[in-house]
Write an enzyme that holds these catalytic residues in place. Structure first.
Site, mmCIF file in Angstrom:
data_model
loop_
_atom_site.group_PDB
_atom_site.id
_atom_site.type_symbol
_atom_site.label_atom_id
_atom_site.label_comp_id
_atom_site.label_asym_id
_atom_site.label_seq_id
_atom_site.Cartn_x
_atom_site.Cartn_y
_atom_site.Cartn_z
ATOM 1 C CG HIS A 1 -5.372 -2.375 -0.068
ATOM 2 N ND1 HIS A 1 -4.694 -2.132 -1.232
ATOM 3 C CD2 HIS A 1 -4.817 -1.539 0.868
ATOM 4 C CE1 HIS A 1 -3.777 -1.198 -1.038
ATOM 5 N NE2 HIS A 1 -3.824 -0.830 0.235
ATOM 6 C CB SER B 1 -0.961 -0.033 1.200
ATOM 7 O OG SER B 1 -1.934 0.975 1.091
ATOM 8 C CG ASP C 1 -3.598 -3.278 -4.249
ATOM 9 O OD1 ASP C 1 -3.585 -3.154 -5.488
ATOM 10 O OD2 ASP C 1 -4.631 -3.098 -3.571
#
Length: 388
Positions: free
Chosen positions: A249, A156, A180
């Site tokens: 996610h 992230s 991601d």
């Protein structure tokens, strides 16, 4: 414009997932400045023998014996609202220590990325990146760890930290993995502010929430899209009904952790583009590539695969079905393996136009631009150099 923005903010306020806009109004959300080392950024060294009692590293006073015998070093970087025992650490670190002869360094910069301070968290990333670069440069300069033995794995916002860290390193790393990488505030950012193929000799990326928190466009030498990188990964509605986007996610580090010792493997097949895959215009025969920890560093392009709904997620190699006659009718250009640069889907929870945001908040435009000014950098404008 104002009515649209109000609707957007209402949707954000009612969302069951994190609402980054609240951070703009919260006096507790602060952009932190300073030099490295920094009290809010710590580095913890894990081995099999110290997994329950890790060593707190001092980047300016490193002990070479902490890295003996010589082994590869894996650096794990958490994201927004995270810490050293949060994803990806909680998924990946124990599997690495159980199955690989490596050192693991987990970064902790929790004080700089608290909820609901997403916007200030993004602005704090350059400081995190500078301090990580200081640690890596000192490890290499003092011949404690060879540069080629260092591998960064960022999830992230941590994926974007990995990209920014490359701005401050004296030598290009062998490998960076992005799990991601975060989308909000990075869609329009230049390469100095986000992960891209130039940040390491090999950059591999896994996309699992491209319509929400993660970026759709390819960011590495090879990009994998499990389940099309969709907003809703299989099993997430059942597993996390209140926050399926967050679950999707988090699938990226979960898939990566499983890939470390999976005998089944996550096998993807290349396609000319993400859009071609959506409309079933991808070859269904030919070579397949392994996603995750053991990916071949010769792999290039965008690859697609399906996974299971729960662990173990890997489904192995895909079945070969000859669809060459169908594809021949469309005369696809094999070089078009990139998603159009102007196509990046957004969700309200993930991104708002700054003009609309200014109108709704009735905030002085210059003040807001000052708060968010770093995202407007040109590609060729370097971030400020760290004081190392």
């Amino acid at each position: 414009m104002k009515s649209t923005a109000w609707l957007s903010l209402l949707a954000l306020a009612w969302s069951v997932d994190a609402n980054p806009i609240l951070g703009l109004l919260n006096p507790e959300c602060k952009v932190v400045h300073g030099e490295c080392p920094h009290e809010n950024i710590t580095f913890w060294l894990y081995t099999n023998s110290t997994r329950d009692n890790p060593v707190l590293l001092n980047p300016l006073d490193l002990n070479p014996w902490d890295f003996q015998p010589a082994r590869p070093v894996k650096i794990l970087i958490h994201g927004y609202t995270g810490h050293r025992d949060f994803s990806p650490n909680s998924h990946i670190r124990p599997v690495l220590l159980d199955n690989e002869d490596v050192y693991v360094i987990s970064i902790d910069y929790k004080p700089l990325v608290p909820d609901p301070c997403y916007f200030s968290a993004v602005q704090n990333l350059p400081l995190v990146s500078q301090c990580l670069a200081q640690l890596i440069n000192n490890l290499v300069d003092r011949n404690i760890v060879p540069n080629e033995n260092i591998h960064i794995i960022g999830f992230s916002l941590g994926g974007q930290v990995a990209g920014q860290t490359a701005n401050y390193l004296k030598r290009k790393l062998k490998r960076i993995t992005g799990l991601d990488p975060a989308k909000p505030m990075f869609v329009l950012a230049g390469n100095t502010s986000r992960l891209d193929p130039g940040d390491a000799e090999f950059v591999d990326v896994i996309h699992t929430n491209v319509f929400g928190r993660g970026i759709l466009s390819p960011m590495g030498h090879v990009d994998f899209y499990p389940n099309v990188g969709s907003i809703l990964q299989p099993g997430c509605r059942e597993e996390s009904p209140d926050s399926p986007g967050s679950c999707s996610h988090d699938r990226a580090p979960q898939f990566y952790a499983e890939s470390i010792n999976s005998t089944t493997g996550f096998w993807g097949r290349q396609c000319t583009s993400w859009l071609a895959y959506i409309v079933n215009l991808c070859p269904t025969t030919g070579k397949q590539e392994l996603m995750g920890y053991h990916v071949s560093q010769e792999t290039k392009g965008s690859y697609f695969l399906e996974t299971g709904k729960s662990a173990p997620f890997a489904l192995g190699k895909q079945e070969d079905v000859d669809n060459s006659q169908t594809l021949a009718q469309f005369k696809l250009n094999p070089e078009l393996n990139e998603i159009p640069p102007d196509y990046e889907p957004q969700l309200l929870e993930a991104f708002l136009e700054l003009d609309a945001l200014k109108a709704v908040l009735n905030t002085d435009g210059s003040d807001l631009d000052k708060q968010l000014n770093w995202i407007g950098r040109e590609d060729d404008e370097p971030l400020a150099r760290a004081k190392l």
